[in-house]
Design an enzyme around this catalytic site. Sequence first.
Site, PDB file in Angstrom:
ATOM      1  N   LYS A  76       3.207  32.898  -8.373  1.00 58.69           N
ATOM      2  CA  LYS A  76       3.681  32.121  -7.222  1.00 58.69           C
ATOM      3  C   LYS A  76       4.774  32.925  -6.529  1.00 58.69           C
ATOM      4  CE  LYS A  76       5.509  27.519  -5.990  1.00 58.69           C
ATOM      5  NZ  LYS A  76       5.896  26.184  -6.485  1.00 58.69           N
ATOM      6  N   SER A 151       3.863  22.028  -4.369  1.00 55.05           N
ATOM      7  CA  SER A 151       4.057  23.228  -3.583  1.00 55.05           C
ATOM      8  C   SER A 151       3.279  24.447  -4.082  1.00 55.05           C
ATOM      9  CB  SER A 151       5.542  23.571  -3.550  1.00 55.05           C
ATOM     10  OG  SER A 151       5.987  23.933  -4.843  1.00 55.05           O
ATOM     11  N   SER A 175       4.996  19.891  -8.446  1.00 58.24           N
ATOM     12  CA  SER A 175       4.437  21.038  -7.725  1.00 58.24           C
ATOM     13  C   SER A 175       3.445  21.896  -8.510  1.00 58.24           C
ATOM     14  CB  SER A 175       5.561  21.933  -7.221  1.00 58.24           C
ATOM     15  OG  SER A 175       6.116  21.391  -6.051  1.00 58.24           O
TER      16      SER A 175
END
Lengths: 485, 478, 95
Positions: A76, A151, A175
């Site tokens: 990420k 997210s 997330s």
Amino acid sequence: MHDKSISELAAGLRAREFSSVELTRHYLQRIARYDGRLNSYITVCEERALEQAAAADRALAAGDAVSLTGIPLAQKDIFCTDGVKTSCGSRMLDNFIAPYDAGVVERCDAAGMVMLGKTNMDEFAMGSSNETSWYGPVRNPWDTDAVPGGSSGGSAAAVAACLAPVATGTDTGGSIRQPAALCGITGIKPTYGRVSRWGMIAFASSLDQGGVMARSAEDAALLLKVIAGFDERDSTSADRDVPDYSAALNRDLAGLRIGLPREYFTDGLDTGVARVIEEAISEYRKMGAEVREISLPNTELAVPTYYVIAPAECSSNLSRFDGVRFGYRCSDPADLEDLYKRSRGEGFGAEVKRRIMVGTYALSAGYYDAYYLKAQQLRRLIRDDFARAFEEVDVIMGPTSPTVAFNLGEKSDDPVAMYLSDIYTIAVNLAGLPGISVPAGFVSGRPVGLQIIGNYFAEERLLNVAYRFQQATDWHRRIPEEFRG
Amino acid sequence: MEWEAVIGLEIHAQLATRSKIFSGASTAYGAEPNTQACAVDLGLPGVLPVLNREAVRMACLFGLAIDAEIAPRSVFARKNYFYPDLPKGYQISQYELPIVGRGRLTIELDDGESKTIGITRAHLEEDAGKSLHEDFHGMTGVDLNRAGTPLLEIVSEPDLRSAKEATAYMKKLRSLVRYLEICDGNMQEGSFRCDANVSVRPRGSDGFGTRTEIKNVNSFRFVERAIQFEIDRQIDLLEGGGEVVQETRLYDAAKGETRPMRSKEEAMDYRYFPDPDLLPLVIESRWLEELRATLPELPDAKRERFMYEYGLSAYEATVLTATRELADFYEAVERESGGETRLAANWVMGEFSAALNSDNLEVTTTPVNASMLGGLIRRIADETISGKIAKQVFEAMWRGEGDADSIIERRGLRQITDSGELERAIDQVLAANPEQVEQYRNGKEKLLGFFVGQVMKATGGKANPARLNQLLKERLNS
Amino acid sequence: MTLERADIEKIAHLARLQIDAEDIPLYARNLSGILELVEQMNRVDTTGVEPMAHPLEMAQRLRRDEVTETNQRARFQRIAPQVEAGLYLVPKVIE
């Protein structure tokens, strides 16, 4: 190759069925071919990945390999990577190349894993739909009109579309689990303190936790073993041993006590999603688990509480983005105040600014007690709800998200509606507990996730419970049609 | 109207750790800009603080030394504001739960009285960097080397009533932190800084006037002047029918005045909240007891002991215990001199301190060590040399000519105590000055000094003064 | 709690965020909505509940006082917007 689990891939590497370079090239080709439709990567590290893969092949040949040596993964874009841009999905960091690696990245590198690239995300991890990214929205591989969740939407979409065998994520209010659910993959948010936050760009420090996005609990167990563990650079890191998560996967579930919070099965829950979850629960019954209703009375207060604590922490955490030492700086600042205001005003997107302002307000003189202190008190009550529940059950189950993936743009003008979709995941972060989302079925062609919540440091148990479900079902093996080939 | 000043001081003492409070960067002073600012000090994204044990130990020692309660659990908070020398946009400090609670410090005033000043609290925090205002094309340069240096902020009660009391408190505090070896007290380098809150009120009133805060004062002299200026300014204002504005003022040493800070004064809203990157600081009582056992003898106790053990006056004891180094030096000299407590005190406070001052040296860097000074005092005590000759010997030692005995020997400075030799010299002087002898005998007794001088001259200053006096009187009165 | 234009301006200033004038009504609406959500907290009486700052009941770990960092100024300043003579440059600061 891309439909294999990472333990199968690791076995293939060891048996010389293919090399890490071949495997890496395969994924890089898939990214090149498919990611135009998904936008799941912000940065693809072709050259670096191939070098890492070549090094992994040498280690494999020399017999120096550990379990995941040569396995590609996606990070990420919130984890700092020395020499590769770390944007956090923000214009603010579009030019930011960290001079250090995050603890998670170090551990993956040390394990000989190959970083394919950095995945798209909501700006500074603030969002539940991946629409707040400066790099544009990510699309859901199951339906490109739909959001992938957020997210960690880039990681979820990349894993779901087999553009990475496995990926990292971070989870502040859901997330990891929510995009995992919406993209039909397995995502685990470990106990707060289990994975180092060093080099993981902070959103809300007391809630943020790194974790794993994978196609199965079996894969998640392998990567979690790599990234979990004590880091002396993080004061909130837990100094305790990391178990071999893979070893306990197959434990029998007979007698497992499952709690279903009655507050999770109310009007707000989509009936289709509810049906999928009930079917999943009956699978567990079949495995000999005992299911009982429990109560988490303060469930509804989790969202309001979270939307004080997270913005308050973020308003302070994001003060360092001021255009002075790194990151975006506005052009020709008239004076110092102008430098700050325009660098931050232009560098941050609307949702980030909203949250900074909410947090600033909640902490400001005269409001602190009514907002921040109150939220911290409720946080304790919410935690105590879980503590009581875990006196009578081993795990808590329910939906990860009240609905399946919604369409892009559907909620982007209504922050509150967006926030409310995190109802089932947020309380887990407030309490600091581990949670996992596993694919449990589909509604209208869009995936549904089952959330399993465990007691502190019960990741081993969660992975075991998820694994046994995946032995009995094949939801996790499904690959969206469009990305199968 | 008679006015009374009410002063409280906030002292920032830089703790003498090797590394910073939350990072492993060096705290050494004077490095090239930004070469000691690591990723944590710079507030780069994703970095995290970890607390330095040594800074905690030092704060605890301080708390023990001022008789304060050490909080078993204290909390770090963020103080949020934007400023270029504050990289994270917040300072990590302690707010609601500081590590050191209420304590006290006794100061000695000029009139010999002592006064106990309350210390409200002391808390750990990180220092900011420095903005350099030299012109970089109209811009300011920021050096973050100092960012993250551990500070102990020591907040006094508004118990001080004059600029003199304020400096006495500050000196005492500086002495204390140096005794504890937790701060080097170097004011030039900013290791020991002072902000003063000053207000005035009619004498006898127990309310408080509007206060101003004076920042940026970096010597005792300036603190005293700045506070005095501010007191006078406020009294003038009030007597002229004006009002004191609550504001922050800077001391301009060149002009000897305070002036309001030019930056736009806005009501600061620091939005304090517990730092989520740090956990509560828990001090186990066992550790505290271990630390208590390591406390050195503190200035007040040492002062008492000096009076009791060496028979020194309160004044002498205060001067000699002002720093741990000076006190240690005195005790070493006293030992080396064979127990000449008084001579040792006179010499350490007199010639020795004067020489240090004029050469701008520290006790620890002196050319005359305790054993040399003690040796010199031995020779005074056993009457080998007179006090006057001793000064010559001291100067020679200071110049590096060796120890007292070798200088006395080489220069033949051994004093004459032999009666025969002295009598011969006296006889010669009396014979050469019959008029004066006559006058003396007619009652002009102050001429004794003249004769002493003459004999001293004749003997090259080596005559034992006491013996000489005695023999002269005998001769003149016979 | 309904936030007015002046509130938004004040908060944006505290947070050093440039907000375009025409966006202020939208921010006011959004933030007011969020505060309304947040104020649901008041439904529960929390008198006497100890605030919880961290999920884990752990105490701060202490580091040994060792210098572990070396000078990396060149590396760190490579990513800085404006530096000179080793200093970060900002518009003139007035004290």
